[in-house]
Design an enzyme around this catalytic site. Sequence first.
Site, PDB file in Angstrom:
ATOM      1  N   SER A 234      -6.577  36.505  43.605  1.00 14.77           N
ATOM      2  CA  SER A 234      -5.661  36.946  42.552  1.00 14.77           C
ATOM      3  C   SER A 234      -4.178  36.846  42.900  1.00 14.77           C
ATOM      4  O   SER A 234      -3.332  37.000  42.023  1.00 14.77           O
ATOM      5  CB  SER A 234      -5.977  38.390  42.139  1.00 14.77           C
ATOM      6  OG  SER A 234      -5.743  39.280  43.206  1.00 14.77           O
ATOM      7  N   LYS A 279      -3.575  47.278  39.161  1.00 14.90           N
ATOM      8  CA  LYS A 279      -2.448  46.516  39.692  1.00 14.90           C
ATOM      9  C   LYS A 279      -1.147  46.879  38.982  1.00 14.90           C
ATOM     10  O   LYS A 279      -0.079  46.856  39.593  1.00 14.90           O
ATOM     11  CB  LYS A 279      -2.745  45.018  39.607  1.00 14.90           C
ATOM     12  CG  LYS A 279      -3.858  44.614  40.570  1.00 14.90           C
ATOM     13  CD  LYS A 279      -4.179  43.142  40.522  1.00 14.90           C
ATOM     14  CE  LYS A 279      -5.275  42.834  41.548  1.00 14.90           C
ATOM     15  NZ  LYS A 279      -5.634  41.411  41.581  1.00 14.90           N
TER      16      LYS A 279
END
Length: 339
Positions: A234, A279
Amino acid sequence: MRKKAFIGSLFLIVLLLVGGMFYTLPYYVTKPGMAKVLKPIVKVKNGYSEKGDFMLTTVRMGRANIYSLAEAKLSQFEEIYPADLILAKNETEEEFNVRQLYLMANSKQNAIDVAYHKAGLPVRYKYNGIYVLNVMPGMPAYGKLQAGDRIFKVDEHSFSSSKEFTAYIEKKRVGDQVKFTILRKKQTKDVKLTVQRFKDQPNKVGIGIALVDDKDILVKPDVDVKTDEIGGPSAGLMFSLEIYNQLTKDDLTKGYKIAGTGEIAPDGSVGPIGGIDQKIVAADNAGAEIFFAPNEHGSQKSNYRDAVKTAKKIGAKMKIVPVDSFNEAVNYLEKLPAK
């Protein structure tokens, strides 16, 4: 007598409480991780400096015990996943960790490739062999090869791709013995295995490993990306932005703290990731002012839409920017007024 009984009961309670910490359940718990500044991690030789920061964002994940499971149920930004949704079929935790580290390594290579091509610099690859991701129980490789092994010769032959390796093995007959030369923990050794049929594919023979190409990317100027034990793909978008920024004179950060996430493909497209809510929390805690989120071509269930919802929920002031490609992120930053 009562005192002894009380002490015994107390000891038993303490033992059960401590034991609960070490007894794992068939679940994983994820929670917000951190936002790491990329300047100390990414170093392009003689690269340009920047006034602001690019940051990768992480999610913390661990096997659940009774306490972490209870905490996750009460927490707004912690998630619980059954183990079979995290681990692939027949995959051990060690193999899962190896797979995540490979995904990170592949993400770094894609990021370097995208950034150097964007900067107009040549990119080459050096093929090293085969990288073992996992081993199938009941097959010849089980107990002989391990996740993380690098196979660089087969019967003293070298190959230029995993396709050539697979084609060579598939030409063998049941009962044929094959010698694999591997690198494991910086030590070279030979492993001999006997080819057999796959139980679920009786017309196919092999040794029972999942594999990918093991290759190095060759660029000038040199670039070093240190990720230690961070796994997964990611961080690809943010790696590519940091590398490109160090390769080019104009500073894309313009003094801002810029976080983000997204898997990067060799063509520069940005793919979705898991844990976007967590996140966003990590980026906000780190003081990010801009956050790049995968747009998924405007999907109603995109990372971007989830990121916007979470940002509003926690009262974050950072700007959430949707992107489908590396070029879109660069274009946005080029138009951004300097701080």
